[in-house]
Design an enzyme around this catalytic site. Structure first.
Site, mmCIF file in Angstrom:
data_model
loop_
_atom_site.group_PDB
_atom_site.id
_atom_site.type_symbol
_atom_site.label_atom_id
_atom_site.label_comp_id
_atom_site.label_asym_id
_atom_site.label_seq_id
_atom_site.Cartn_x
_atom_site.Cartn_y
_atom_site.Cartn_z
ATOM 1 N N GLU A 78 45.651 36.358 28.605
ATOM 2 C CA GLU A 78 46.430 35.155 28.942
ATOM 3 C C GLU A 78 45.471 34.193 29.619
ATOM 4 O O GLU A 78 44.874 34.525 30.646
ATOM 5 C CB GLU A 78 47.603 35.504 29.858
ATOM 6 N N CYS B 85 48.507 28.150 35.750
ATOM 7 C CA CYS B 85 48.174 27.999 34.328
ATOM 8 C C CYS B 85 49.232 27.150 33.636
ATOM 9 O O CYS B 85 48.958 26.505 32.639
ATOM 10 C CB CYS B 85 48.050 29.363 33.673
HETATM 11 P P1 NAD Z 1 38.208 33.713 35.640
HETATM 12 O O1 NAD Z 1 38.183 33.806 34.158
HETATM 13 O O2 NAD Z 1 37.042 33.136 36.334
HETATM 14 O O3 NAD Z 1 38.422 35.160 36.276
HETATM 15 C C1 NAD Z 1 39.519 35.980 35.941
HETATM 16 C C2 NAD Z 1 39.133 37.422 36.191
HETATM 17 O O4 NAD Z 1 38.094 37.795 35.275
HETATM 18 C C3 NAD Z 1 38.572 37.691 37.587
HETATM 19 O O5 NAD Z 1 38.998 38.947 38.043
HETATM 20 C C4 NAD Z 1 37.077 37.702 37.338
HETATM 21 O O6 NAD Z 1 36.355 38.438 38.305
HETATM 22 C C5 NAD Z 1 37.036 38.382 35.988
HETATM 23 N N1 NAD Z 1 35.782 38.175 35.245
HETATM 24 C C6 NAD Z 1 34.908 37.150 35.353
HETATM 25 N N2 NAD Z 1 33.860 37.342 34.506
HETATM 26 C C7 NAD Z 1 34.102 38.500 33.847
HETATM 27 C C8 NAD Z 1 33.416 39.228 32.841
HETATM 28 N N3 NAD Z 1 32.246 38.801 32.340
HETATM 29 N N4 NAD Z 1 33.958 40.381 32.401
HETATM 30 C C9 NAD Z 1 35.145 40.832 32.881
HETATM 31 N N5 NAD Z 1 35.836 40.184 33.847
HETATM 32 C C10 NAD Z 1 35.331 39.031 34.316
HETATM 33 O O7 NAD Z 1 39.564 32.932 36.016
HETATM 34 P P2 NAD Z 1 40.089 32.514 37.476
HETATM 35 O O8 NAD Z 1 39.263 31.355 37.952
HETATM 36 O O9 NAD Z 1 40.197 33.712 38.344
HETATM 37 O O10 NAD Z 1 41.574 32.026 37.167
HETATM 38 C C11 NAD Z 1 41.883 30.727 36.744
HETATM 39 C C12 NAD Z 1 42.159 30.695 35.267
HETATM 40 O O11 NAD Z 1 43.194 31.624 34.972
HETATM 41 C C13 NAD Z 1 42.663 29.364 34.749
HETATM 42 O O12 NAD Z 1 42.005 29.056 33.544
HETATM 43 C C14 NAD Z 1 44.146 29.604 34.508
HETATM 44 O O13 NAD Z 1 44.727 28.782 33.530
HETATM 45 C C15 NAD Z 1 44.127 31.025 34.086
HETATM 46 N N6 NAD Z 1 45.450 31.648 34.256
HETATM 47 C C16 NAD Z 1 46.180 31.920 33.139
HETATM 48 C C17 NAD Z 1 47.459 32.474 33.263
HETATM 49 C C18 NAD Z 1 48.273 32.776 32.033
HETATM 50 O O14 NAD Z 1 49.183 33.589 32.122
HETATM 51 N N7 NAD Z 1 47.986 32.177 30.898
HETATM 52 C C19 NAD Z 1 47.982 32.739 34.531
HETATM 53 C C20 NAD Z 1 47.201 32.443 35.649
HETATM 54 C C21 NAD Z 1 45.925 31.915 35.508
#
Ligand code: NAD
Length: 479
Positions: A248, A282
């Site tokens: 997501e 999001c």
């Molecule tokens: P992010 O992608 O930076 O991080 C999300 C998670 O992924 C964190 O736990 C991070 O440590 C991990 N991560 C980072 N690099 C990784 C890798 N190489 N391998 C595996 N895991 C890794 O996102 P964020 O800044 O924490 O959150 C904001 C984003 O989340 C926004 O784009 C928002 O739209 C999205 N979001 C989407 C939903 C939805 O349901 N569609 C809900 C909430 C947030």
């Protein structure tokens, strides 16, 4: 001083691959705690612990798993104030919203606990009278959960609760800036008697331990919520191993205001969608598409409303919005604010300053005067900055709404139900609404996006059970 810890196989330990100090985004003088970061061996250990616990947990009758999950709900509710306060201090969500989020977590746990006594399959008629043919859900095995910081309690729970009721065990890697909250949640669940190894918490940087989790751990599925860039990496790693995945990701959600909209109801809904949680949802409204005839009246109403927004430290119950979550988030959002000031026309701005504390405050801003292909209209900003576009008519508005790589949520505001119903068909988004803000879908409904917002499965509601289980088709001939 609060410190993060890993919870692996029922043991608490402190990883030693580095530290990160967490400052309160509402007040940069206040140190909230220290994160202890994990390395490769911690992640591998967590996956092994989850694997070892799997047969015991999957072998429990579903009603018994439900009883465990209900105990988690009761424990979470008992810790509502403490958990909400910690999360507000850690990532800056206003306390009133944060309490609502913990309550959502409690409701999600109760909802999935009850699934333990509901049907887990169906009987299907067979052509032969002496054959019993039926389906049943079976767990996937060990599931990796990777979660973002913006809903530090609800998102982990909307993954964890359905994963557990289906009989899976879990490795959970929360976002860095929600790791103190995650540690507290694991402590609450430990205290509530969740069996050892059923949930394993690993604190660390995704960039450092993500590849180990996705490529080397013995996982059967991964559920990820976060940015589109990271989500695509997760999807690709899982596809290579042919394990189930759910991603997501980002959004660029549109609210369409038609000429017959009731502005007294529309303006508060758009304000809330765009600016609550400092725009860090999001499903936040980041494009406002207004039919030209009503644009002057709508702009005037928004100017007044945006000016009066209460931007306060997150623990102030009067805060409508607080700061953004971290310094990197602040820098990223401010780069878009600067772009907006240079390349667009500011039409509404909150000028109220938070004077008593230095924090990562970004003042709400509404701009217009840019083309629909501009970066401000197309890229996810994830902050309190929204853009307004004008449309000639309904068809043009829908066309603008759908001009996006994302497709998470979309709303239309109108008194004409026939246009409302048309919009529910025409808008390319997983969650579509009439006279409701783009954010805030209820937990018992499927949640997820279309296009680049999602890998097209759904979370929450009954839909989550489909992700966290496999279906077996069983046949018994009894002659
Ligand atoms: P992010 O992608 O930076 O991080 C999300 C998670 O992924 C964190 O736990 C991070 O440590 C991990 N991560 C980072 N690099 C990784 C890798 N190489 N391998 C595996 N895991 C890794 O996102 P964020 O800044 O924490 O959150 C904001 C984003 O989340 C926004 O784009 C928002 O739209 C999205 N979001 C989407 C939903 C939805 O349901 N569609 C809900 C909430 C947030």
């Amino acid at each position: 001083m609060l410190e993060s810890r890993n919870w692996i196989g029922g043991e608490w330990n402190t990883p030693t691959e580095g530290n990160l100090i967490v400052m309160n985004p509402s007040d940069l003088q206040e140190q909230v705690g220290v994160l202890h970061l994990s390395g490769k061996s911690d992640v591998l250990q967590a996956a092994q612990a989850a694997r070892m616990a799997f047969s015991g947990w999957a072998g429990l009758p579903a009603p018994k798993r439900g009883e465990h999950i209900l105990r988690l709900a009761v424990a979470l509710e008992a810790n509502l104030e403490e958990l909400a306060t910690l999360a507000s201090r850690e990532m800056g969500k206003p306390i009133t919203e944060m309490k609502g989020e913990v309550i959502r977590g409690v409701n999600l746990l109760k909802y999935y606990a009850a699934e333990g006594v509901r049907s887990f399959g169906s009987v299907i008629p067979a052509y032969d009278t002496n054959i019993l043919q039926y389906t049943k859900r079976v767990p996937l095995g060990v599931v990796g959960l990777i979660t973002p910081w913006n809903f530090p309690v609800a998102i982990p729970i909307w993954k964890l609760a359905p994963a557990l009721i289906c009989g899976n065990t879990v490795v959970w890697k929360p976002a860095e800036y929600a790791s103190l909250t995650a540690t507290k949640m694991a402590e609450i669940f430990h205290f509530a008697g969740l069996p050892d190894g059923v949930l394993n918490l690993v604190i660390g940087k995704g960039s450092r331990i993500g590849d180990t989790l996705l490529e080397e751990c013995d996982l059967n599925a991964v559920s990820f919520t976060g940015s589109t860039g990271t989500g695509l990496r997760v999807a690709s790693a899982c596809a290579k191993r042919n394990i189930k995945y759910q991603t997501e990701m980002g959004g660029k959600n549109a609210a369409v205001v038609l000429k017959d909209a009731d502005l007294d109801k529309t303006v508060p809904a758009i304000l809330s969608g765009a600016f609550r949680s400092a725009g860090q949802k999001c499903t936040a409204t980041s494009r406002i598409i207004v039919e030209r005839e009503i644009a002057p009246a709508f702009t005037e109403a928004m100017q007044k409303a945006v000016q009066s927004l209460n931007i306060r430290p997150a623990l102030d119950p009067a805060a409508y919005l607080g700061p953004v979550a971290s310094s990197s988030q602040f820098q990223s959002v401010m780069s878009y604010v600067q772009m907006a000031r240079e390349e667009a026309q500011v039409i509404a701005e909150c000028r109220q300053k938070v004077t008593e504390s230095q924090g990562h405050y970004v003042y709400p801003l509404l701009v217009r005067g840019i083309e629909s292909n501009h970066a401000l209209v197309q890229e996810e900003i994830f902050g309190p900055l929204a853009v307004m576009l004008e449309a000639d008519n309904y068809e043009h508005a829908v066309d603008l709404c759908n001009q996006s790589i994302f497709g998470l949520s979309a709303s239309v505001f109108t008194r004409d139900l026939s246009n409302g119903l048309r919009f529910l068909d025409d808008a390319q988004a997983g969650m579509v609404r009439v006279n409701q803000e783009t954010a805030g879908v209820e937990y018992q409904s499927p949640f997820g996006g279309m296009k680049m917002s999602s890998s097209h499965s759904r979370e929450q509601g009954q839909a989550a059970l489909d992700f966290y289980s496999d279906v077996k088709t069983c046949g018994i001939s009894y002659t």
